[in-house]
Design a protein around this motif. Structure first.
Motif, mmCIF file in Angstrom:
data_model
loop_
_atom_site.group_PDB
_atom_site.id
_atom_site.type_symbol
_atom_site.label_atom_id
_atom_site.label_comp_id
_atom_site.label_asym_id
_atom_site.label_seq_id
_atom_site.Cartn_x
_atom_site.Cartn_y
_atom_site.Cartn_z
ATOM 1 N N LEU A 293 1.583 30.033 35.738
ATOM 2 C CA LEU A 293 1.037 31.060 36.633
ATOM 3 C C LEU A 293 1.860 32.344 36.519
ATOM 4 N N HIS A 294 3.167 32.176 36.409
ATOM 5 C CA HIS A 294 4.081 33.329 36.296
ATOM 6 C C HIS A 294 3.930 34.288 37.474
ATOM 7 N N ILE A 295 3.871 33.703 38.682
ATOM 8 C CA ILE A 295 3.803 34.518 39.897
ATOM 9 C C ILE A 295 5.096 35.345 39.999
ATOM 10 N N GLY A 296 4.930 36.618 40.330
ATOM 11 C CA GLY A 296 6.087 37.513 40.373
ATOM 12 C C GLY A 296 6.077 38.472 39.194
ATOM 13 N N SER A 297 5.364 38.076 38.127
ATOM 14 C CA SER A 297 5.249 38.947 36.962
ATOM 15 C C SER A 297 4.184 39.998 37.232
ATOM 16 N N LYS A 298 4.361 41.188 36.660
ATOM 17 C CA LYS A 298 3.334 42.232 36.784
ATOM 18 C C LYS A 298 2.028 41.777 36.156
ATOM 19 N N GLU A 299 2.134 40.868 35.196
ATOM 20 C CA GLU A 299 0.932 40.405 34.489
ATOM 21 C C GLU A 299 0.285 39.178 35.127
ATOM 22 N N PHE A 300 0.846 38.702 36.247
ATOM 23 C CA PHE A 300 0.175 37.585 36.936
ATOM 24 C C PHE A 300 -1.179 38.087 37.432
ATOM 25 N N LEU A 301 -2.246 37.354 37.087
ATOM 26 C CA LEU A 301 -3.604 37.807 37.401
ATOM 27 C C LEU A 301 -4.030 37.256 38.759
ATOM 28 N N GLU A 302 -3.607 37.927 39.800
ATOM 29 C CA GLU A 302 -3.847 37.425 41.150
ATOM 30 C C GLU A 302 -5.333 37.366 41.493
ATOM 31 N N ASP A 303 -6.086 38.367 41.051
ATOM 32 C CA ASP A 303 -7.528 38.358 41.354
ATOM 33 C C ASP A 303 -8.204 37.140 40.719
ATOM 34 N N SER A 304 -7.834 36.843 39.485
ATOM 35 C CA SER A 304 -8.406 35.674 38.814
ATOM 36 C C SER A 304 -8.003 34.398 39.548
ATOM 37 N N PHE A 305 -6.735 34.353 39.980
ATOM 38 C CA PHE A 305 -6.271 33.164 40.686
ATOM 39 C C PHE A 305 -6.995 33.025 42.028
ATOM 40 N N ASP A 306 -7.279 34.158 42.661
ATOM 41 C CA ASP A 306 -8.079 34.133 43.897
ATOM 42 C C ASP A 306 -9.469 33.551 43.633
ATOM 43 N N ASN A 307 -10.020 33.865 42.460
ATOM 44 C CA ASN A 307 -11.325 33.290 42.104
ATOM 45 C C ASN A 307 -11.245 31.763 42.016
ATOM 46 N N LEU A 308 -10.127 31.268 41.467
ATOM 47 C CA LEU A 308 -9.942 29.811 41.399
ATOM 48 C C LEU A 308 -9.861 29.241 42.817
ATOM 49 N N ILE A 309 -9.123 29.929 43.690
ATOM 50 C CA ILE A 309 -8.989 29.468 45.081
ATOM 51 C C ILE A 309 -10.362 29.439 45.752
ATOM 52 N N ASP A 310 -11.172 30.495 45.535
ATOM 53 C CA ASP A 310 -12.517 30.538 46.107
ATOM 54 C C ASP A 310 -13.356 29.362 45.595
ATOM 55 N N PHE A 311 -13.270 29.119 44.300
ATOM 56 C CA PHE A 311 -14.020 28.014 43.697
ATOM 57 C C PHE A 311 -13.632 26.686 44.350
ATOM 58 N N LEU A 312 -12.311 26.445 44.491
ATOM 59 C CA LEU A 312 -11.855 25.175 45.054
ATOM 60 C C LEU A 312 -12.286 25.017 46.510
ATOM 61 N N ASN A 313 -12.510 26.144 47.172
ATOM 62 C CA ASN A 313 -12.993 26.116 48.558
ATOM 63 C C ASN A 313 -14.512 26.030 48.647
ATOM 64 N N GLY A 314 -15.149 25.982 47.483
ATOM 65 C CA GLY A 314 -16.607 25.888 47.477
ATOM 66 C C GLY A 314 -17.306 27.228 47.639
#
Ligand code: FE
Ligand code: ZN
Length: 554
Positions: A293-314
């Motif tokens: 995930l490399h959280i903390g990096s400028k290149e961490f793709l938070e928006d994409s990760f949010d999409n994964l979170i949304d998906f897991l929440n249905g």
């Protein structure tokens, strides 16, 4: 302060992490004549500087100085180092893939269904009914490493470590039908073997040399003795196959004894058994896999990760994607949860969160948005806050208290073997994959399938000791692959890959970090935001794509 400590500290200040065996080398270096900035610059692309790399750098450094040249950031040192490392055991010419199994199994990739997850909705659709909510978590740790070293690193202790590796791999080799009745090396002399008789021995490669005449020579050892094994230059096929025989690797050797040598006719790796035993899983549950995930990096793709979170929440509109989401009961994060601090020189320029606690707090904040019916399994990676040498213990509680406090999170070592809902998963970050792919002919750093298959064949996660990825010797070698897994989940490469090898799903789950400047300079093209998801009942693998290319680098 002693000279030794001085140089070590000076290098550390310049973000060069060195392995303990470098201390001795530094002790011999005349610190008045050495320009540490230049030395650090020559080593800037090494995540961790091994003794070998340090020696090579010092050597090139001396050569440069003797030629009266200056070393600047564009100097070809890094390339020459890489080249010299390759030359150690690789034949100079490009060899064909030694095994047809690789190309065959890679065809399975085509069967993966890639699904772009775009229609994320704000609300959970009313018909979303996650089965995970009604099914208990079935999760068992089969093997985990505490990370405690049981030995001090004396020569005698190292030999205990290698004997443990040998014994575990010998037990695996003996289960093969073909090499069971092998000789102990120490018994060969008194066994009076006929020159025409083909015999078998089990041993560890201690030396590997390519001969000028095109042949190869190995020194092979077991606890009773050692023997020289040669391959004639006429045995082209065997020579190609032996390219993958690495130092410190345990294998079974067949050949004829002439005097005190064995002339090799064939050899076998411990490998996986041919028969695959797959248990059926009662519930149609799925495991989602991600890593790096490399959280903390400028290149961490938070928006994409949010999409994964949304998906897991249905929170997806498409009914098919909703069904996929409703089956997810487990999520594995295969290491490099955060980008870390001081992992490579000038890393602070690439960070958006510059302290390690803040990085893990952010990770906990994001993972807390994942529904609690999903059990999250996190292993450590080379960017995480724990000892770098393998086996890596779990990420320290002191650095990531919030993750440790989460009821649906298990923090585990790298590697770990776990049973998830009836299937055995071998979880490994992949720290040794650079070594395995640079030492094994035909493999490349951009394709994780090669190192995944070869580590399974070697039945060892880091077969060659003392390379880029460091290993802590212990009384039991915990990197031997004792249990045959159903799924081998890895990361570290940042490029998604999947193959099946002898019934094992080998999955590299990519990354949520976009291309960094460092990767760009090395021409590494990551595949961010692609998340494999395997249904344990049907065995079907999907790849979900959460990355929106519009999401720009910050
Ligand atoms: Fe990584
Ligand atoms: Zn990594």
């Amino acid at each position: 302060m002693s000279t030794k400590r001085n140089l070590v500290n000076e290098l550390l200040k310049r973000n060069c992490l060195i392995t303990p065996d470098c201390y001795e080398i530094l002790e011999d270096v005349d610190d008045d004549t050495i320009d540490l900035d230049r030395l650090a610059n020559a080593l800037k692309n090494e995540l961790v500087v091994t003794a070998e790399k340090l020696q090579e750098a010092l050597q090139s450094f001396e050569e440069f100085l003797s030629e009266g040249d200056l070393i600047d950031s564009d100097s070809p040192i890094d390339e020459s180092l890489e080249q010299s490392e390759m030359d150690i055991t690789l034949p100079s010419k490009k060899v064909e893939e030694p095994l047809d199994s690789i190309s065959d199994s890679s065809k399975d990739d085509e069967k993966i269904l890639a699904t772009q997850i775009r229609d994320i909705s704000k609300d959970v659709p009313s018909q979303f009914d996650p089965i995970g909510r009604n099914i208990d978590t079935q999760f068992k740790i089969l093997h985990e490493s505490s990370g405690q070293t049981t030995i001090d690193g004396t020569l005698k202790d190292f030999s205990k470590y290698f004997i443990s590796r040998f014994k575990q791999l010998r037990a695996i080799l003996k289960k093969r039908g073909d090499i069971g009745g092998s000789f102990r090396i120490g018994d060969l002399k008194k066994a009076k073997i006929d020159e025409h008789e083909r015999i078998g021995i089990l041993g560890m490669v201690t030396t590997k040399v390519s001969l000028k005449n095109g042949g190869m020579l190995f020194e092979v050892e077991d606890p009773t003795g050692s023997i020289t094994i040669t391959i004639s230059n006429k045995m082209q096929e065997l020579l190609v196959k032996a390219g993958a025989l690495l130092q410190d690797q345990v294998a079974g050797f067949f050949g004829k004894i002439y005097g005190d040598r064995m002339v090799l006719e064939d050899f076998v790796f411990p490998d996986l058994p041919l028969s695959s035993r797959s248990k059926t899983v009662k519930d149609p549950v799925s495991v989602c896999m991600t890593s790096d995930l490399h959280i903390g990096s400028k290149e961490f793709l938070e928006d994409s990760f949010d999409n994964l979170i949304d998906f897991l929440n249905g929170r997806v509109d498409d009914p098919y994607q909703q069904t996929l989401a409703s089956q997810v009961k487990y999520l594995i994060v295969g290491g490099d949860v955060v980008d870390g601090i001081g992992i490579y020189p000038k890393q602070e320029d690439d960070l958006i969160i510059t302290d390690i606690y803040g990085q893990y707090d952010k990770a906990a904040e994001l993972l807390a948005k994942i529904p609690d019916w999903i059990h999250i399994i996190i292993i450590s990676g080379n960017h995480d806050a724990c000892r770098l040498a393998l086996p890596q213990p779990a990420i320290g509680k002191e650095y990531a208290p919030k993750l440790w406090a989460m009821k649906n999170v298990s923090m585990l070592s790298n590697p770990s073997t776990v049973n998830i809902h009836g299937k055995v998963f071998l979880l490994y970050h992949g720290n040794s994959f650079e070594d395995v792919s640079s030492l094994t002919p035909g493999l490349s750093m951009s394709d994780a399938n090669g190192p995944m298959i070869y580590t399974l064949r070697y039945r060892h996660l880091a077969p060659t000791f003392g390379r880029r990825s460091s290993v802590v010797p212990s009384l039991k070698d915990e990197l031997v692959i004792e249990h045959v897994p159903d799924v081998f989940h890895t990361g570290h490469i940042h490029i998604n890959a999947h193959t099946r090898y002898r019934g094992v799903d080998c999955i590299n789950s990519g990354t949520f970090q976009s291309q960094t400047d460092y990767m760009q300079s090395k021409n590494i093209n990551p595949t961010p935001g692609r998340v494999p998801i395997i249904n344990l009942q049907s065995g079907k693998l999907h790849e979900l794509v959460f990355y929106d290319p519009k999401e720009q680098k910050q």
